[in-house]
Design an enzyme around this catalytic site. Structure first.
Site, PDB file in Angstrom:
ATOM      1  N   ASP A 145      30.115  -0.124  -5.152  1.00 29.65           N
ATOM      2  CA  ASP A 145      30.091   0.689  -3.927  1.00 29.65           C
ATOM      3  C   ASP A 145      31.294   0.313  -3.055  1.00 29.65           C
ATOM      4  O   ASP A 145      31.231   0.324  -1.826  1.00 29.65           O
ATOM      5  CB  ASP A 145      28.773   0.495  -3.155  1.00 29.65           C
ATOM      6  CG  ASP A 145      28.523   1.585  -2.111  1.00 29.65           C
ATOM      7  OD1 ASP A 145      29.334   2.539  -2.035  1.00 29.65           O
ATOM      8  OD2 ASP A 145      27.544   1.475  -1.358  1.00 29.65           O
ATOM      9  N   ARG A 188       0.819  -1.212   0.000  1.00 25.34           N
ATOM     10  CA  ARG A 188       0.000   0.000   0.000  1.00 25.34           C
ATOM     11  C   ARG A 188       0.853   1.261   0.000  1.00 25.34           C
ATOM     12  O   ARG A 188       0.330   2.368  -0.023  1.00 25.34           O
ATOM     13  CB  ARG A 188      -0.939   0.002   1.223  1.00 25.34           C
ATOM     14  CG  ARG A 188      -2.187  -0.852   1.035  1.00 25.34           C
ATOM     15  CD  ARG A 188      -3.135  -0.731   2.213  1.00 25.34           C
ATOM     16  NE  ARG A 188      -2.573  -1.245   3.454  1.00 25.34           N
ATOM     17  CZ  ARG A 188      -2.613  -2.533   3.836  1.00 25.34           C
ATOM     18  NH1 ARG A 188      -3.186  -3.428   3.056  1.00 25.34           N
ATOM     19  NH2 ARG A 188      -2.084  -2.929   4.976  1.00 25.34           N
TER      20      ARG A 188
HETATM   21 ZN    ZN Z   1      25.468   4.785  -0.341  1.00 24.49          ZN
END
Ligand code: ZN
Length: 381
Positions: free
Chosen positions: A264, A218
């Protein structure tokens, strides 16, 4: 600079099915590719040949971080190049205004020389509630007085920011107008605001799932908005730590050609377990997982060749399908995100960035602009 590479499987990233083939290059550029037998005796043979990896989210590696020290930045780039990342953005975590400006200035010559393809500012314009491994005390609202001079340096290729901050949508427009990629990330934004951010010019989602609200049926949140928008590329850290591999295929089906695998990575990539720094924060690496003292995951220790192998290992389909996906995620799509037509695929005119892999998909040789990249440290993970 000149040569001919042949392999049992060549994946060009151009839509040609993977199969036996060859890649020829001269003067640092691809001059021809083909299937079947090469036109002459090859200089190098490999089991698998793919385009050089393009990593748009990378903080460091090999014990070095991208930042104010040019020699450290060059070492980090060289480490990742040895693992197949022939193109990297130098990602900077949240720093003070002076430190950030200094790091961008210091990276300018490396961008000019092509050692890194540009700077990715991850912060400081991030949500405190989703700051991950960013120093919460240094987060701030986007201010044109800080952003515009940074963008004017011409070295910024990407900016991750939280659109819900005061001035956030305006900042996205400024980043997009400068030609850099605006990315939504480290954000408390919901579905509707994320859509507004995309309408304002954002074209990427930074490490999908990580440092943003989850999907709720939702309250679909930023993940659903990013996946649903055909203009948007989503980063995915396929190190096996940040996002469960069960989700990779779901993401791949929802956003077929819009997934960019990113490391990353921080300085500890390719290094032993121990204590490291990410920006101004202390990070402890245990069993190859980098964490802040409170347990928050603090970047990865992965390299792009590891991401590539992980994507293939997790793919439920055939080997050629898996290779196509892995090349799209690690090369073609991130190159397209950067607007670079000269990298990310093997076709005449492309920079001769070629990764030669053995039958187990381990790195054999990396060519960058046709030149052999010196081998680096061991892959982690
Ligand atoms: Zn980050």
């Amino acid at each position: 600079m000149n040569g001919l590479v042949a392999a049992d499987l060549v994946v060009t990233g151009t839509g040609t099915p993977a199969g036996p083939g060859w890649v020829e290059f001269a003067g640092g550029r691809v001059t021809g590719t083909g299937t079947g037998n090469p036109p002459r005796e090859p200089d190098r043979l490999a089991a698998v040949v793919v385009p050089g990896f393009v990593d748009v989210h990378c903080h460091g590696g090999g014990g070095a971080s991208f930042g104010a020290a040019p020699d450290a930045s060059a070492r980090a780039a060289a480490f990742h190049a040895a693992h197949g990342s022939t193109t990297v953005l130098a990602s900077l975590v949240t720093r003070s205004p002076d430190d950030l400006a200094g790091a961008v200035r210091a990276l300018g010559p490396l961008v000019d020389d092509g050692v890194v393809a540009g700077v990715h500012l991850e912060g400081p314009w991030l949500a405190a509630s989703r700051c991950g491994a960013h120093d919460p005390g240094l987060l701030r609202d986007p201010d044109p007085a800080e952003i515009d001079p940074l963008l004017r340096t011409g070295t910024i290729a990407m900016v991750t920011l939280a659109p819900e901050l005061p001035g956030g949508l305006d900042a996205i427009s400024r980043v997009a107008a400068s030609g850099a990629v605006a990315a939504v990330g480290h954000t408390a934004a919901g579905y509707d605001l994320t859509r507004r951010a995309l309408d304002a010019g954002a074209r990427a989602g930074t490490h999908l799932f990580n440092a943003m609200g989850p999907v709720h049926h939702r309250d679909p949140g930023p993940v659903a908005a990013l996946l649903a928008d055909p203009r948007t590329v989503v980063e995915l850290i396929t190190d096996g730590v940040h996002v469960h591999p069960a989700l990779w295929d779901i993401v791949g089906r929802a956003a077929a050609d819009r997934v960019a695998a990113v490391t990353d990575a921080m300085a500890a990539a390719g290094m032993p377990d121990g204590g490291y720094r990410l920006g101004d924060l202390d990070v402890q690496v245990t069993d190859g997982v980098a964490r802040l003292p409170d347990g928050t995951i603090a970047g990865s220790t992965a390299t792009a060749d590891v991401l590539f192998r992980n994507v293939i290992a997790a793919h439920p389909g055939s080997r050629p399908e898996a290779l196509d996906r892995a090349v799209a995620w690690t090369s073609t799509t991130p190159a397209a995100l950067l607007g670079r037509e000269d990298i990310g695929r093997l076709q005449p005119g492309s920079r001769a960035d070629v990764v030669l892999l053995d039958a187990d998909l381990g790195i054999e040789t990396v060519l960058r602009a046709g030149v052999v990249v010196p081998p680096g440290g061991p892959a982690s993970g």
